[in-house]
Design a protein around this motif. Structure first.
Motif, PDB file in Angstrom:
ATOM      1  N   LEU A   1      -2.348 -31.576 -22.534  1.00 60.76           N
ATOM      2  CA  LEU A   1      -2.550 -30.601 -21.336  1.00 60.76           C
ATOM      3  C   LEU A   1      -1.399 -29.421 -21.659  1.00 60.76           C
ATOM      4  O   LEU A   1      -1.884 -28.239 -21.643  1.00 60.76           O
ATOM      5  CB  LEU A   1      -2.440 -30.995 -20.052  1.00 60.76           C
ATOM      6  N   VAL A   2      -0.207 -29.790 -21.769  1.00 65.23           N
ATOM      7  CA  VAL A   2       0.783 -28.784 -22.258  1.00 65.23           C
ATOM      8  C   VAL A   2       0.583 -27.970 -23.360  1.00 65.23           C
ATOM      9  O   VAL A   2       0.704 -26.749 -23.312  1.00 65.23           O
ATOM     10  CB  VAL A   2       2.155 -29.698 -22.175  1.00 65.23           C
ATOM     11  N   THR A   3       0.204 -28.836 -24.229  1.00 66.79           N
ATOM     12  CA  THR A   3       0.017 -27.904 -25.770  1.00 66.79           C
ATOM     13  C   THR A   3      -1.098 -26.958 -25.297  1.00 66.79           C
ATOM     14  O   THR A   3      -1.143 -25.550 -25.879  1.00 66.79           O
ATOM     15  CB  THR A   3      -0.506 -28.806 -26.746  1.00 66.79           C
ATOM     16  N   LEU A   4      -2.270 -27.515 -24.917  1.00 68.84           N
ATOM     17  CA  LEU A   4      -3.392 -26.500 -24.756  1.00 68.84           C
ATOM     18  C   LEU A   4      -3.111 -25.216 -23.710  1.00 68.84           C
ATOM     19  O   LEU A   4      -3.681 -24.208 -23.859  1.00 68.84           O
ATOM     20  CB  LEU A   4      -4.743 -27.267 -24.006  1.00 68.84           C
ATOM     21  N   ALA A   5      -2.407 -25.688 -22.518  1.00 65.92           N
ATOM     22  CA  ALA A   5      -2.095 -24.492 -21.704  1.00 65.92           C
ATOM     23  C   ALA A   5      -1.068 -23.621 -22.301  1.00 65.92           C
ATOM     24  O   ALA A   5      -1.204 -22.330 -22.332  1.00 65.92           O
ATOM     25  CB  ALA A   5      -1.286 -25.144 -20.425  1.00 65.92           C
ATOM     26  N   TYR A   6      -0.017 -23.989 -23.163  1.00 66.97           N
ATOM     27  CA  TYR A   6       0.609 -23.196 -23.718  1.00 66.97           C
ATOM     28  C   TYR A   6       0.086 -22.081 -24.915  1.00 66.97           C
ATOM     29  O   TYR A   6       0.390 -21.084 -25.151  1.00 66.97           O
ATOM     30  CB  TYR A   6       1.907 -24.058 -24.598  1.00 66.97           C
ATOM     31  N   ARG A   7      -1.144 -22.894 -25.258  1.00 63.48           N
ATOM     32  CA  ARG A   7      -1.832 -21.848 -26.415  1.00 63.48           C
ATOM     33  C   ARG A   7      -2.883 -21.002 -25.971  1.00 63.48           C
ATOM     34  O   ARG A   7      -3.639 -20.525 -26.412  1.00 63.48           O
ATOM     35  CB  ARG A   7      -2.404 -23.013 -27.526  1.00 63.48           C
ATOM     36  N   GLY A   8      -2.861 -21.115 -24.345  1.00 67.66           N
ATOM     37  CA  GLY A   8      -3.849 -20.119 -23.950  1.00 67.66           C
ATOM     38  C   GLY A   8      -5.006 -20.715 -23.557  1.00 67.66           C
ATOM     39  O   GLY A   8      -6.115 -19.791 -22.932  1.00 67.66           O
ATOM     40  N   VAL A   9      -5.523 -21.949 -23.794  1.00 63.38           N
ATOM     41  CA  VAL A   9      -6.502 -22.513 -23.441  1.00 63.38           C
ATOM     42  C   VAL A   9      -6.804 -22.673 -21.820  1.00 63.38           C
ATOM     43  O   VAL A   9      -5.767 -23.000 -21.092  1.00 63.38           O
ATOM     44  CB  VAL A   9      -6.802 -24.101 -23.896  1.00 63.38           C
ATOM     45  N   PRO A  10      -7.837 -22.039 -21.240  1.00 61.90           N
ATOM     46  CA  PRO A  10      -8.075 -21.994 -19.965  1.00 61.90           C
ATOM     47  C   PRO A  10      -7.562 -23.430 -19.336  1.00 61.90           C
ATOM     48  O   PRO A  10      -8.541 -24.427 -19.729  1.00 61.90           O
ATOM     49  CB  PRO A  10      -9.483 -21.415 -19.633  1.00 61.90           C
ATOM     50  N   VAL A  11      -6.810 -23.523 -18.376  1.00 62.37           N
ATOM     51  CA  VAL A  11      -6.576 -25.007 -17.747  1.00 62.37           C
ATOM     52  C   VAL A  11      -7.862 -25.418 -17.088  1.00 62.37           C
ATOM     53  O   VAL A  11      -7.761 -26.636 -16.876  1.00 62.37           O
ATOM     54  CB  VAL A  11      -5.508 -24.751 -16.709  1.00 62.37           C
ATOM     55  N   ILE A  12      -8.837 -24.765 -16.547  1.00 67.27           N
ATOM     56  CA  ILE A  12      -9.780 -25.179 -15.980  1.00 67.27           C
ATOM     57  C   ILE A  12     -10.880 -26.121 -17.037  1.00 67.27           C
ATOM     58  O   ILE A  12     -11.798 -26.680 -16.579  1.00 67.27           O
ATOM     59  CB  ILE A  12     -10.946 -24.095 -15.228  1.00 67.27           C
ATOM     60  N   LEU A  13     -10.609 -25.850 -18.304  1.00 68.13           N
ATOM     61  CA  LEU A  13     -11.158 -26.523 -19.485  1.00 68.13           C
ATOM     62  C   LEU A  13     -10.117 -27.638 -19.854  1.00 68.13           C
ATOM     63  O   LEU A  13     -10.483 -28.586 -20.399  1.00 68.13           O
ATOM     64  CB  LEU A  13     -11.468 -25.869 -20.752  1.00 68.13           C
ATOM     65  N   ALA A  14      -8.910 -27.316 -20.069  1.00 68.55           N
ATOM     66  CA  ALA A  14      -8.088 -28.123 -20.359  1.00 68.55           C
ATOM     67  C   ALA A  14      -7.654 -29.264 -19.646  1.00 68.55           C
ATOM     68  O   ALA A  14      -7.406 -30.576 -20.137  1.00 68.55           O
ATOM     69  CB  ALA A  14      -6.610 -27.471 -20.694  1.00 68.55           C
ATOM     70  N   ALA A  15      -7.497 -29.293 -18.332  1.00 71.66           N
ATOM     71  CA  ALA A  15      -7.519 -30.216 -17.357  1.00 71.66           C
ATOM     72  C   ALA A  15      -8.305 -31.515 -17.650  1.00 71.66           C
ATOM     73  O   ALA A  15      -8.000 -32.741 -17.660  1.00 71.66           O
ATOM     74  CB  ALA A  15      -7.189 -30.088 -15.928  1.00 71.66           C
ATOM     75  N   PRO A  16      -9.723 -31.158 -17.509  1.00 72.52           N
ATOM     76  CA  PRO A  16     -10.742 -32.354 -17.781  1.00 72.52           C
ATOM     77  C   PRO A  16     -10.495 -32.995 -19.101  1.00 72.52           C
ATOM     78  O   PRO A  16     -10.716 -34.201 -19.080  1.00 72.52           O
ATOM     79  CB  PRO A  16     -12.131 -31.401 -17.836  1.00 72.52           C
ATOM     80  N   LEU A  17     -10.187 -32.127 -20.305  1.00 76.36           N
ATOM     81  CA  LEU A  17     -10.179 -32.708 -21.603  1.00 76.36           C
ATOM     82  C   LEU A  17      -9.038 -33.685 -21.491  1.00 76.36           C
ATOM     83  O   LEU A  17      -9.030 -34.849 -21.896  1.00 76.36           O
ATOM     84  CB  LEU A  17      -9.952 -31.662 -22.235  1.00 76.36           C
TER      85      LEU A  17
END
Length: 472
Positions: free
Chosen positions: A15-31
Motif C-alpha cells: 500500500l505504501v509503495t503504490l501510494a508513493y508511486r501515484g496509484v490511486p488509493v481507491i485502487l491500492a487499498a483494496p489490492l
C-alpha cells in the motif's frame, strides 16, 4: 499465524509503495487488503463485501456532507478572491518571510477551535497557496505546512483540544481533555518549534537550488493546473473591496461551531434520537459532527450573501467544489476499509497482544500499542480505539499497580496516536495531498518529517522524562 503477520506487513508495504508511486488509493487499498486476507487464509469475497465495504460505506455515510461542503467552501473562498485577500492581509501584517509560520498558526487556531481536520484542510489550502505564491515559496511545502498545524500539536498535545484524538483516551482512563496540561504544552511547543525550524530550513535549501512557487518540481499533479487557472480567471471578477469582509466566513465557521457545541445544542432536547427510525443513536455521537457541518454551511451562506451579484460564478464554484469532494472522500474511505480488513485478521490480534507482553511499564505499553495500531490502520483515532478497546482495562489496572499517572497516560497516548498514523498510506495524508494537487513524491518527505518523525521523537523524549520525574 506467522504467515498472517507476514501478510499484514506485506500488504502495508504494498500500500505504501503504490501510494508513493501515484496509484490511486481507491485502487491500492483494496489490492493491499487482498494480500492481507490471502496470507491469513480468510475468504476474499466475504472479507471484501462484509468487512471492507461496510467500513468504507460507514465512513462515506458519516463524513460525506463535511467533505462536500468543505470542498465547496474552499472553492468559493478562492473564486471570490477572499483567500487571496486574507493571504495578502496576513502577509502584510507578519511579512512575506513569515508565510510558513502564518499558515501553521492559522491552521492550528482553526483546529484548536474545534473545526474538523478535513474541513481545515479544504479551507486552508487556498489560503496557504496564496500566501506561498505571494512569498514565492516552493509549492511542494504547502502540505507539510498545513499538516503541522492540523495533524500534530493541536490534535493531540494541547490540553483542551476538542478533536476526537484528545477525547478517546478519557473514555478509557477516566480523564478529561485538559489532562497533563504541562506535558501537553511542552510537547506542543516542541513539535511546533522543531517543525517550523525544519520547514524554514527546507524553504531556504530549496530556494538556493533555484526552486520557486511555480517551478516544475512543485508543479500541480494532472488536472490541478487547469483548475487553478480557471479559479484565477474567475477570481479576477470578484475582488473584495474591503479587507475585513474576507475574514467573515472564517469567523462564521468558528462562531457557529462554538455556539452550537457549547450553547445551542446542549440546551436542546435530543431524546427523540432514541427512536428506532433515527437508529437509536446517542446525541453525543452526532453533535460534534452537526456543529461542524452547521458552521461550514453557515459560512457558505455568508459567502453567497456577500456576493449575490455574481450568482452564476458562485454556482460554478458549487459545481466545481462538488466534483472535487468525490475523490478525497472515497480515497479516504478506501483507507478506512483497508484498516478494517487488517484489524479483522487473526494475526492482527497477535501483533497487538505481543506489545503488551514485552514487559514494559503501562506508559510505554500504551504508547507502543497505540503507535503500532495507528500505523497499521493509517488512522490516529481508529488505531487508538482499536488498541484501547483491547488493552484499555489492562493498561489502567497496570498503571494503578505501578503508580503511573492516568493523566500522563492520557496525554502521551493521544500524542503517540499522532505519530505513525501519517505513514504514506494514511487517509489523512492522501486527502491532504489530493486537496493540494500534489503527489507523495513531491511532498511526503517534508510532511513525514513534521508529522511523523518529530512527533515520535518528542513522545519518546517525554515518556522518558515522565518515567523519571513523573507527571507535570
Amino acid at each position: 499465524m506467522a504467515l498472517g503477520i507476514i501478510g499484514i506487513v506485506t500488504s502495508l508495504l504494498l500500500l505504501v509503495t503504490l501510494a508513493y508511486r501515484g496509484v490511486p488509493v481507491i485502487l491500492a487499498a483494496p489490492l493491499a487488503s487482498v494480500v492481507a486476507v490471502v496470507f491469513s487464509g480468510a475468504p476474499i469475497l466475504a472479507s471484501y463485501t462484509e468487512i471492507f465495504m461496510p467500513a468504507m460505506a460507514g465512513f462515506v455515510g458519516s463524513w460525506f456532507p463535511v467533505f462536500l461542503f468543505g470542498a465547496i467552501f474552499g472553492v468559493l473562498m478562492t473564486i471570490t478572491g477572499y483567500a487571496e485577500s486574507i493571504a495578502r492581509t496576513v502577509t502584510r501584517l507578519v511579512g512575506s518571510r513569515s508565510a510558513i509560520a502564518a499558515t501553521i498558526v492559522t491552521s492550528a487556531l482553526m483546529t484548536y477551535g474545534g473545526i474538523s481536520l478535513f474541513v481545515v484542510a479544504f479551507v486552508m489550502y487556498p489560503l496557504a497557496r496564496e500566501l506561498f505564491r505571494v512569498a514565492d515559496i516552493p509549492r511542494r511545502l504547502i502540505p507539510a505546512t498545513i499538516a503541522l498545524g492540523i495533524f500534530t500539536f493541536t490534535m493531540t498535545a494541547l490540553p483542551g483540544s476538542p478533536q476526537v484524538q484528545n477525547i478517546i483516551p478519557g473514555q478509557f482512563f477516566g480523564t478529561g481533555p485538559f489532562a497533563a496540561a504541562g506535558i501537553g504544552l511542552l510537547g506542543g511547543a516542541l513539535i511546533f518549534g522543531l517543525g517550523l525550524l525544519w520547514l524554514e530550513y527546507r524553504r531556504t535549501a530549496l530556494i538556493r537550488k533555484g526552486e520557486s512557487f511555480d517551478s516544475p518540481q512543485s508543479a500541480l499533479s494532472a488536472g490541478g493546473s487547469s483548475e487553478d487557472a480557471a479559479e484565477k480567471q474567475r477570481t479576477a471578477t470578484l475582488e473584495p473591496a474591503n479587507r475585513v469582509v474576507p475574514f467573515l466566513p472564517l469567523i462564521t465557521v468558528f462562531a457557529v461551531n462554538f455556539t452550537c457545541t457549547l450553547l445551542l445544542f446542549p440546551a436542546l432536547d435530543w431524546s427523540y434520537l432514541a427512536q428506532e427510525k433515527f437508529g437509536g443513536v446517542a446525541a453525543e455521537e452526532r453533535l460534534g459532527l452537526w456543529a461542524v457541518l452547521s458552521g461550514i454551511i453557515a459560512a457558505v451562506l455568508v459567502l453567497v450573501a456577500l456576493n449575490l451579484r455574481h450568482l452564476t460564478t458562485l454556482w460554478d464554484g458549487f459545481v466545481d467544489g462538488a466534483k472535487r469532494s468525490m475523490l478525497p472522500i472515497f480515497s479516504t474511505a478506501s483507507e478506512v476499509g483497508y484498516g478494517a480488513v487488517v484489524a479483522s485478521v487473526a494475526a492482527f490480534a497477535v501483533v497487538r497482544d505481543s506489545v503488551f507482553g514485552l514487559g514494559a511499564d503501562a506508559l510505554w505499553t500504551s504508547v507502543l500499542s497505540v503507535s503500532i495500531t495507528a500505523g497499521l490502520t493509517g488512522s490516529s483515532s481508529g488505531g487508538m480505539t482499536i488498541a484501547l478497546n483491547a488493552l484499555g482495562d489492562d493498561l489502567r489496572a497496570l498503571a494503578a499497580q505501578e503508580d503511573i499517572s492516568m493523566e500522563a497516560m492520557h496525554r502521551l497516548t493521544a500524542m503517540a496516536a499522532g505519530g505513525l498514523d501519517t505513514l504514506p498510506h494514511s487517509g489523512a495524508v492522501v486527502t491532504l495531498l489530493i486537496v493540494c494537487g500534489l503527489t507523495h513524491r513531491q511532498s511526503y518527505k517534508d510532511l513525514g518529517v513534521v508529522t511523523l518523525v518529530i512527533p515520535v521523537l518528542v513522545v519518546v523524549a517525554l515518556v522518558s522524562l515522565v518515567s523519571v520525574v513523573g507527571s507535570f
